[in-house]
Design a protein around this motif. Structure first.
Motif, mmCIF file in Angstrom:
data_model
loop_
_atom_site.group_PDB
_atom_site.id
_atom_site.type_symbol
_atom_site.label_atom_id
_atom_site.label_comp_id
_atom_site.label_asym_id
_atom_site.label_seq_id
_atom_site.Cartn_x
_atom_site.Cartn_y
_atom_site.Cartn_z
ATOM 1 N N SER A 52 3.266 4.200 0.685
ATOM 2 C CA SER A 52 3.953 4.647 1.890
ATOM 3 C C SER A 52 3.259 4.155 3.166
ATOM 4 C CB SER A 52 4.068 6.175 1.907
ATOM 5 O OG SER A 52 2.788 6.758 1.907
ATOM 6 N N ASN A 53 2.090 3.520 3.032
ATOM 7 C CA ASN A 53 1.404 2.921 4.180
ATOM 8 C C ASN A 53 1.726 1.440 4.327
ATOM 9 O OD1 ASN A 53 0.051 5.303 4.984
ATOM 10 N ND2 ASN A 53 -1.429 4.993 3.348
ATOM 11 N N SER A 54 2.730 0.955 3.597
ATOM 12 C CA SER A 54 3.087 -0.459 3.616
ATOM 13 C C SER A 54 3.878 -0.848 4.854
ATOM 14 C CB SER A 54 3.926 -0.806 2.381
ATOM 15 O OG SER A 54 3.213 -0.502 1.206
ATOM 16 N N ALA A 86 0.820 -1.218 0.000
ATOM 17 C CA ALA A 86 0.000 0.000 0.000
ATOM 18 C C ALA A 86 0.851 1.264 0.000
ATOM 19 C CB ALA A 86 -0.926 -0.020 1.214
ATOM 20 N N GLY A 126 9.536 3.309 2.356
ATOM 21 C CA GLY A 126 9.651 3.715 3.744
ATOM 22 C C GLY A 126 10.929 4.488 3.981
ATOM 23 N N SER A 133 4.914 0.094 9.000
ATOM 24 C CA SER A 133 4.402 0.802 10.163
ATOM 25 C C SER A 133 5.330 0.573 11.354
ATOM 26 C CB SER A 133 2.999 0.316 10.492
ATOM 27 O OG SER A 133 2.494 0.990 11.624
ATOM 28 N N ASN A 191 6.143 4.526 9.784
ATOM 29 C CA ASN A 191 6.865 5.105 8.661
ATOM 30 C C ASN A 191 6.713 6.624 8.736
ATOM 31 O OD1 ASN A 191 8.293 5.425 6.294
ATOM 32 N ND2 ASN A 191 6.539 4.993 4.983
#
Length: 135
Positions: free
Chosen positions: A60-62, A58, A128, A64, A66
């Motif tokens: 930059s939401n891949s 997903a 990230g 966490s 980040n």
């Protein structure tokens, strides 16, 4: 009780090329009541490590959290919580995890301050950053 050691080698082939090979080993109880309670192998996480979870494909939401923030000399451990295989590859070539599967992890200790951008090789939209500050 009958126990057998099992080794499974599986390769992922895309367009005629092997892109990942997994080797799984362990013991299985054959024909024993309760043998269905197998647990996934757990990769040990170094003490005092900052954990970054790989959660999805997903962007930059891949990953966490980040960005992940650490001090010089500290370790970051990426844990794959997604069902697919991923890498943690720095854009500047400082670190590369190779393919890590679900439940596996990769650790790297940062010895210089700076911002380290990274991505997943098979999914380059997964990005990230690790921010390393002086202690």
């Amino acid at each position: 009780m009958v126990k057998k050691n099992v080794v499974v080698i599986a390769s992922v082939v895309i367009a005629g090329a092997i892109v990942a090979t997994y080797v799984l080993s362990g013991s299985m109880n054959m024909g024993v009541e309760g043998s269905g309670n197998r647990q996934e192998p757990v990769t040990p996480i170094p003490e005092n490590s900052t954990v970054v979870k790989i959660v999805a494909n997903a962007g930059s939401n891949s990953f966490s959290p980040n960005p992940a923030e650490v001090k010089v000399g500290e370790t970051v451990t990426w844990v794959n919580d997604d069902s697919g295989g991923h890498t943690v590859t720095s854009k500047d070539g400082v670190f590369d995890s190779g393919m890590i599967g679900k439940g596996q992890s990769f650790s790297f200790t940062f010895d210089k301050a700076g911002e380290y951008q990274y991505f997943c090789e098979p999914h380059p939209n997964m990005v990230g950053t690790v921010v390393v500050t002086e202690s």
